[in-house]
Design a protein around this motif. Structure first.
Motif, PDB file in Angstrom:
ATOM      1  N   GLY A 212       3.373   8.347  -9.472  1.00 33.67           N
ATOM      2  CA  GLY A 212       2.480   7.989  -8.382  1.00 33.67           C
ATOM      3  C   GLY A 212       2.495   6.505  -8.089  1.00 33.67           C
ATOM      4  N   CYS A 213       1.353   5.974  -7.716  1.00 33.82           N
ATOM      5  CA  CYS A 213       1.204   4.552  -7.424  1.00 33.82           C
ATOM      6  C   CYS A 213       1.417   3.744  -8.700  1.00 33.82           C
ATOM      7  N   VAL A 214       2.191   2.653  -8.619  1.00 33.09           N
ATOM      8  CA  VAL A 214       2.501   1.859  -9.806  1.00 33.09           C
ATOM      9  C   VAL A 214       1.264   1.133 -10.343  1.00 33.09           C
ATOM     10  N   PHE A 215       0.203   1.027  -9.538  1.00 39.09           N
ATOM     11  CA  PHE A 215      -0.995   0.297  -9.949  1.00 39.09           C
ATOM     12  C   PHE A 215      -2.124   1.220 -10.405  1.00 39.09           C
ATOM     13  N   GLN A 216      -1.943   2.541 -10.273  1.00 40.87           N
ATOM     14  CA  GLN A 216      -3.076   3.461 -10.420  1.00 40.87           C
ATOM     15  C   GLN A 216      -3.740   3.433 -11.795  1.00 40.87           C
ATOM     16  N   LYS A 217      -3.014   3.110 -12.864  1.00 44.74           N
ATOM     17  CA  LYS A 217      -3.618   3.089 -14.204  1.00 44.74           C
ATOM     18  C   LYS A 217      -4.624   1.948 -14.372  1.00 44.74           C
ATOM     19  N   ARG A 218      -4.507   0.916 -13.545  1.00 41.50           N
ATOM     20  CA  ARG A 218      -5.410  -0.242 -13.654  1.00 41.50           C
ATOM     21  C   ARG A 218      -6.372  -0.327 -12.457  1.00 41.50           C
ATOM     22  N   CYS A 219      -6.226   0.585 -11.528  1.00 42.66           N
ATOM     23  CA  CYS A 219      -6.938   0.476 -10.249  1.00 42.66           C
ATOM     24  C   CYS A 219      -8.382   0.989 -10.354  1.00 42.66           C
ATOM     25  N   PRO A 220      -9.347   0.211  -9.896  1.00 49.50           N
ATOM     26  CA  PRO A 220     -10.753   0.645  -9.955  1.00 49.50           C
ATOM     27  C   PRO A 220     -11.112   1.697  -8.903  1.00 49.50           C
ATOM     28  N   VAL A 221     -10.240   1.909  -7.896  1.00 46.57           N
ATOM     29  CA  VAL A 221     -10.551   2.880  -6.832  1.00 46.57           C
ATOM     30  C   VAL A 221      -9.517   4.010  -6.790  1.00 46.57           C
ATOM     31  N   MET A 223      -7.610   7.477  -7.072  1.00 48.14           N
ATOM     32  CA  MET A 223      -8.015   8.869  -6.891  1.00 48.14           C
ATOM     33  C   MET A 223      -6.890   9.773  -7.403  1.00 48.14           C
ATOM     34  N   GLU A 224      -7.124  11.067  -7.406  1.00 48.51           N
ATOM     35  CA  GLU A 224      -6.127  11.999  -7.945  1.00 48.51           C
ATOM     36  C   GLU A 224      -4.798  11.895  -7.216  1.00 48.51           C
ATOM     37  N   LEU A 225      -4.847  11.691  -5.904  1.00 50.94           N
ATOM     38  CA  LEU A 225      -3.632  11.567  -5.094  1.00 50.94           C
ATOM     39  C   LEU A 225      -2.728  10.456  -5.635  1.00 50.94           C
ATOM     40  N   CYS A 226      -3.327   9.393  -6.143  1.00 56.30           N
ATOM     41  CA  CYS A 226      -2.570   8.231  -6.615  1.00 56.30           C
ATOM     42  C   CYS A 226      -1.744   8.546  -7.861  1.00 56.30           C
ATOM     43  N   THR A 227      -2.098   9.590  -8.612  1.00 56.07           N
ATOM     44  CA  THR A 227      -1.414   9.899  -9.861  1.00 56.07           C
ATOM     45  C   THR A 227      -0.074  10.598  -9.648  1.00 56.07           C
ATOM     46  N   TYR A 228       0.142  11.185  -8.471  1.00 56.15           N
ATOM     47  CA  TYR A 228       1.399  11.912  -8.251  1.00 56.15           C
ATOM     48  C   TYR A 228       2.127  11.536  -6.962  1.00 56.15           C
ATOM     49  N   LYS A 229       1.496  10.761  -6.093  1.00 56.94           N
ATOM     50  CA  LYS A 229       2.153  10.379  -4.851  1.00 56.94           C
ATOM     51  C   LYS A 229       2.107   8.859  -4.683  1.00 56.94           C
ATOM     52  N   GLN A 230       3.238   8.295  -4.289  1.00 55.09           N
ATOM     53  CA  GLN A 230       3.318   6.852  -4.109  1.00 55.09           C
ATOM     54  C   GLN A 230       3.013   6.491  -2.650  1.00 55.09           C
ATOM     55  N   SER A 237      -4.345  -4.619  10.031  1.00 54.50           N
ATOM     56  CA  SER A 237      -5.070  -5.850  10.353  1.00 54.50           C
ATOM     57  C   SER A 237      -4.198  -7.101  10.330  1.00 54.50           C
ATOM     58  N   GLY A 238      -3.077  -7.042  11.015  1.00 58.19           N
ATOM     59  CA  GLY A 238      -2.198  -8.205  11.083  1.00 58.19           C
ATOM     60  C   GLY A 238      -1.332  -8.406   9.862  1.00 58.19           C
ATOM     61  N   GLY A 239      -1.383  -7.486   8.914  1.00 58.90           N
ATOM     62  CA  GLY A 239      -0.560  -7.567   7.710  1.00 58.90           C
ATOM     63  C   GLY A 239      -0.042  -6.198   7.345  1.00 58.90           C
ATOM     64  N   ALA A 240       0.018  -5.914   6.052  1.00 58.20           N
ATOM     65  CA  ALA A 240       0.459  -4.605   5.584  1.00 58.20           C
ATOM     66  C   ALA A 240      -0.096  -4.373   4.188  1.00 58.20           C
ATOM     67  N   VAL A 241      -0.255  -3.093   3.828  1.00 58.67           N
ATOM     68  CA  VAL A 241      -0.798  -2.749   2.521  1.00 58.67           C
ATOM     69  C   VAL A 241      -0.229  -1.439   2.043  1.00 58.67           C
ATOM     70  N   ARG A 242      -0.055  -1.319   0.730  1.00 59.89           N
ATOM     71  CA  ARG A 242       0.440  -0.084   0.102  1.00 59.89           C
ATOM     72  C   ARG A 242      -0.694   0.510  -0.745  1.00 59.89           C
ATOM     73  N   CYS A 243      -1.604   1.251  -0.093  1.00 60.07           N
ATOM     74  CA  CYS A 243      -2.752   1.796  -0.799  1.00 60.07           C
ATOM     75  C   CYS A 243      -3.397   2.905   0.030  1.00 60.07           C
ATOM     76  N   PHE A 244      -3.722   4.045  -0.619  1.00 58.99           N
ATOM     77  CA  PHE A 244      -4.382   5.141   0.074  1.00 58.99           C
ATOM     78  C   PHE A 244      -5.826   4.808   0.426  1.00 58.99           C
ATOM     79  N   ASP A 245      -6.438   3.925  -0.336  1.00 58.05           N
ATOM     80  CA  ASP A 245      -7.845   3.626  -0.165  1.00 58.05           C
ATOM     81  C   ASP A 245      -8.098   2.490   0.840  1.00 58.05           C
ATOM     82  N   ALA A 246      -7.038   1.771   1.224  1.00 60.37           N
ATOM     83  CA  ALA A 246      -7.214   0.593   2.093  1.00 60.37           C
ATOM     84  C   ALA A 246      -7.657   0.999   3.495  1.00 60.37           C
TER      85      ALA A 246
END
Length: 246
Positions: A212-221, A223-230, A237-246
């Protein structure tokens, strides 16, 4: 720099065109210049002044070299010394001046400020800013967020080899409420002038497979989706982000 059995993947583009091996060789040191992280990049058998003069295109090579040395706080005598006769901070300034006088359109600065006193750091940053104002591209690679914010328009944050956020400099303020990725927020709030709050855990080991997400083990937000999907890198907002919760 990589061994012959290394597997490389992906495409580099410069000014919209693919940066092939042959094009790299043609542009390297001319249109694209590197300020390397290690002072061992200096030629141990050539005096520091001569190394800077070698990349100057103007006829007044020594005068230009001495002028740029003065701007970064190096004495004329430093130009007559070999790299082993210089301190680490002095050698790093020589590397910086080599890129400054090259006339390159793109300067890649890989950790150019460690070992410099605060005055020399500000002078180096100011000169890189002048290059940027003059139309040069600056890629500034650093672990020092405070220094990056002085020179950058955009900050690209990496975690475990991935781009997790591209943010505008203005987003780094207050408690990081304008930042979108939890890792970027954690970096910002870990600074002494902010909350000075450490992030528990550590980055994945090199070669560790993450489903899943490479940060999910340390991430305070997380979710289950993060454990198996990247998550993909999405514009936001004028930039970019790699996060389901953003």
């Amino acid at each position: 720099m990589l061994p012959k059995n290394a597997i490389l993947d992906g495409t580099l583009r410069y000014k919209g065109e693919q940066l092939t091996r042959s094009r790299q060789k043609r542009l390297r040191g001319k249109e694209i210049s590197l300020i390397p992280q290690s002072v061992n990049a200096l030629d141990p058998l050539m005096k520091s002044g001569k190394q800077v003069q070698a990349v100057i295109k103007e006829k007044r090579k020594k005068a230009v070299q001495q002028d740029i040395f003065q701007k970064v706080g190096l004495s004329p005598e430093a130009g007559e010394r070999y790299p082993f006769e210089l301190s680490g901070g002095m050698a790093r300034r020589v590397l910086v001046t080599t890129a400054m006088v090259s006339g390159a359109e793109l300067v890649i600065a890989d950790e150019p400020t460690p070992g410099l006193d605060q005055k020399a750091v500000h002078e180096t940053i100011d000169y890189l800013k002048q290059l940027a104002i003059g139309g040069k591209g600056i890629m500034f690679i650093t672990h020092d967020i405070d220094t990056a914010l002085q020179v950058a328009d955009e900050i690209v944050v990496f975690y475990a080899g991935q781009t997790v956020e591209i943010a505008n400099v203005e987003d780094f303020s207050g408690k990081g409420d304008k930042l979108r990725h939890p890792y970027t927020k954690a970096l910002w709030n870990a600074l002494p002038q902010n909350e000075f709050k450490p992030l528990s855990g550590s980055q994945p080991f090199l070669g560790e497979v993450m489903n899943g997400c490479v940060f999910q083990k340390r991430c305070p937000v997380a979710m289950e989706l993060c454990t198996y999907k990247q998550p993909d890198l999405q514009e936001a907002s004028g930039g970019a982000v790699r996060c389901f919760d953003a």
